[in-house]
Design a protein around this motif. Structure first.
Motif, mmCIF file in Angstrom:
data_model
loop_
_atom_site.group_PDB
_atom_site.id
_atom_site.type_symbol
_atom_site.label_atom_id
_atom_site.label_comp_id
_atom_site.label_asym_id
_atom_site.label_seq_id
_atom_site.Cartn_x
_atom_site.Cartn_y
_atom_site.Cartn_z
ATOM 1 N N ILE A 239 90.685 -41.914 50.347
ATOM 2 C CA ILE A 239 90.968 -43.320 50.219
ATOM 3 C C ILE A 239 89.778 -43.885 50.343
ATOM 4 N N ALA A 240 88.593 -43.636 51.120
ATOM 5 C CA ALA A 240 87.533 -44.226 51.186
ATOM 6 C C ALA A 240 86.546 -44.133 49.946
ATOM 7 N N THR A 241 86.545 -42.821 49.402
ATOM 8 C CA THR A 241 85.695 -42.413 48.184
ATOM 9 C C THR A 241 86.470 -43.046 47.016
ATOM 10 N N GLY A 242 87.881 -43.105 46.866
ATOM 11 C CA GLY A 242 88.461 -43.338 45.764
ATOM 12 C C GLY A 242 88.495 -44.899 45.892
ATOM 13 N N THR A 243 88.280 -45.792 46.866
ATOM 14 C CA THR A 243 88.018 -47.264 46.740
ATOM 15 C C THR A 243 86.811 -47.639 46.310
ATOM 16 N N TYR A 244 85.833 -46.686 46.524
ATOM 17 C CA TYR A 244 84.472 -46.894 45.859
ATOM 18 C C TYR A 244 84.373 -46.668 44.361
#
Length: 658
Positions: free
Chosen positions: A358-363
């Motif tokens: 979720i964190a890396t995909g958002t970026y």
């Protein structure tokens, strides 16, 4: 029960793989990841005298060869001199022969973007006045044929192999150490290594043809292979092969020396060493993608590459571990079933992986899209929405699996106690401590009778043989009892089904992700559109800048029958005009159709229709020179679009010309 389930599992997995392959096959050619944002002379421009050179500006740096930029005269002869060069930043130019006569010239380009994808296209400009041209640039790019499909499939297999190998090994080491001795789990991890190695070798061979001619015959051209090895992508693939050699050693230790260690302290030390070494190797393999694809170019590349590595590792930990759990649930032997504690540990690992995703995909989404509108206006954004939806469904199914895990942890001990009590009661009734199964009493009695007879008639070796036979029978009955206990548990059966559903969704998710990595980022696509629209017309449909642009959606009703046809008329005045027609899908991707015709009608003066049949120039691009507009007025422009032998439609728009 398991015998009836196994064929169903194989059938479901094969169907899911077929669906994933169909998704890859139907994805179409990869969009260009470097887009042309400017040219000199501009597309469709008419200049007074021949320029000394032509230049193209791309959205990112590209790699060029001697034939990357070609300029052809109206007869199709090359008029460029020397090799193209990088004049500044992302602008590349090639010199032209002096004294070029008037007429329409075609500029064709074929380059490789910084994120490793081939980019091809063409446009025209005129010297003095437009003229007829015999040049027809092939609409099929190098990545649009058999070689392109094979390369895309190789990418899918390489991603899948990495996920299976890295995620499967992590599941064994972190969640189920006992699984290192289970043969099906070993085969699962090793198959991932073999798939990744084979796919990497295939990509190396395909790379030269993929970025060049696109011909199957060039796959085994050693000179092309030598050129590939000098590129960033070639270096990344070779590095991946070297890291795979280290991964092979890691797998050999995991399923060899690690499995044989009995001393707890030695096993803990080896676990720590394998975790560190395996993590380094897995990160290095993930970096071989991050350093050569989307993350390596564009905005904040220094941050994007390590973020991409974390993203790939999280995908492997979740989906690869999920595959290993599925294999363990269905194929682990009855005497070594996967226990609830292993499933709970994997549940925690998967939860952490999802948070990282979720964190890396958002970026990554922010970096590649740049605006909310790109979610719906670009093909990259639409694929990303599909990926997000699949991840959401996958998380929902994983939550169901987590509930089954909790129930499994509660009921398995109680079930085991009930089974032990039943076996103990049976042993007391029969006077034998061997666990009972259907037909066991008769078998034991007959066996003991035979053994007594053997003691009277046979010498001592026969006793040894009968004892071994009894031991095998007891072991088989014990394995059958454990297997029956495992298969009869409704919570374990429910966990199997939910994990199988997760794995099926994961197969399709991986296919969407592979197509996504081959698609032009939304930010780049929107920038290219803005640059093109600003250079072609400052005020569409009005002709303020001396040119006219008409955009008309169409739908022929057949397969692939929807799209947008754009007509550019320059200078949109009485007399000679140059016309360009562009056909795009609703997502903005250019595509070819069998036929395009344009008619001009001035109803007020009862003139027309005046038919124009443009010539095909490049993918989704047609052009016609010398289009005569006899007088000024409110002209009706009819465009007939034929997408198949039977599917055809005519769309119209009025415009003031002259």
């Amino acid at each position: 029960m398991t015998q009836t389930i196994a064929p169903r599992v194989r059938t479901v997995v094969l169907l899911l793989l077929a669906a994933a392959c169909a998704l890859l096959a139907g994805a179409g050619p990869a969009s260009a990841h470097a887009a042309v944002t400017g040219s000199d002379p501009a597309q469709g421009a008419v200049v007074d005298k021949a320029p000394a050179r032509i230049s193209l500006t791309f959205s990112e740096q590209v790699a060029m060869s001697g034939d990357s930029l070609r300029v052809l005269d109206p007869e199709g002869k090359r008029v460029d001199a020397g090799e193209p060069s990088n004049v500044s930043g992302t602008t590349y130019a090639v010199r032209l022969h002096s004294g070029l006569p008037d007429g329409t010239y075609t500029v064709a380009y074929q380059v490789v973007s910084a994120d490793s994808h081939p980019v091809a296209g063409a446009y025209t400009f005129s010297v003095g006045a437009p003229s007829k041209t015999s040049v027809t640039v092939s609409g099929q790019a190098a990545d649009d044929g058999v070689v392109g499909w094979l390369y895309g499939f190789g990418r899918y297999v390489s991603y899948a192999g990495f996920i299976v190998m890295a995620g499967g090994a992590a599941f064994v080491l972190a969640c189920w150490p006992r699984g290192c001795g289970v043969r099906p789990v070993q085969r699962f991890v090793v198959s991932g290594w073999l798939a990744l190695t084979a796919a990497t070798l295939a990509l190396l061979l395909l790379r030269g043809s993929f970025t060049g001619s696109g011909k199957v015959a060039d796959i085994f051209d050693l000179s092309l292979l030598g050129q590939v090895l000098q590129t960033k992508t070639g270096a990344a693939l070779v590095s991946r092969l070297l890291l795979l050699a280290a991964a092979a050693l890691f797998i050999a230790v995991l399923f060899g020396a690690y499995d044989k260690r009995e001393d707890p302290q030695e096993k803990r030390d080896l676990t720590f060493g394998l975790a560190i070494g395996g993590g380094v190797v897995a990160a290095g393999l993930a970096a071989s993608w991050a350093m050569s694809e989307h993350a390596s170019v564009g905005l904040q590349a220094g941050i994007a590459m390590p973020v991409d590595v974390v993203h790939l590792l999280a995908v492997a930990g979740w989906l690869g571990g999920l595959g290993a759990l599925l294999v363990a649930l269905y194929r682990a032997p009855a005497d070594a079933p996967v226990d609830a504690s292993a499933v709970r540990r994997f549940s925690r690992l998967a939860f952490g992986s999802v948070l990282a995703l979720i964190a890396t995909g958002t970026y990554q989404s922010w970096r590649q899209l740049g605006s909310w509108s790109a979610f719906t206006d670009t093909r990259y954004g639409q694929l990303l929405l599909a990926k997000i939806a699949l991840v959401a469904v996958l998380v929902g199914v994983a939550w169901v699996s987590r509930r089954w895990t909790g129930r499994l942890a509660e009921t398995v001990p109680a079930a085991a106690e009930r089974e032990k009590a039943r076996v103990g009661a049976g042993a007391e009734a029969s006077g034998d401590a061997v666990p009972e199964v259907a037909g066991a009493d008769r078998t034991d009695t007959d066996t003991e009778t035979d053994t007594d007879a053997g003691e009277q008639c046979d010498p001592e070796p026969a006793d040894t043989e009968r004892a071994a036979q009894l031991a095998r029978q007891r072991a088989a009955r014990d394995a059958a009892r454990q297997k029956r206990l495992r298969d009869a548990d409704p919570n374990r059966f429910g966990l199997r089904r939910s994990v199988l559903a997760e794995a099926g969704i994961a197969v399709v998710l991986l296919a969407v992700t592979t197509v996504l990595t081959q698609t032009e980022p939304g930010r780049t696509e929107q920038d290219a559109r803005a640059a093109t629209s600003s250079s072609s017309s400052t005020s569409p449909d009005t002709g303020v800048s001396g040119a006219l642009t008409l955009n008309m959606p169409f739908d022929t009703g057949g397969e692939n029958g929807k799209g947008i046809v754009t007509v550019d008329l320059d200078p949109a005045r009485v007399g000679d005009n140059e016309m360009h027609v562009y056909v795009e899908r609703p997502d903005g991707q250019a595509f070819d159709i069998p036929e395009v015709k344009v008619d001009f009608t001035l109803k007020a003066k009862d003139i027309g229709p005046l038919p124009v049949v443009p010539d095909h120039i490049a993918t989704g691009h047609w052009s016609a020179n010398g289009v005569q507009i006899p007088m000024a007025g409110d002209w009706k422009v009819d465009v007939t679009v034929r997408t198949s032998d039977i599917d055809e439609v005519t769309v119209s728009k009025n415009a003031q010309i002259g």
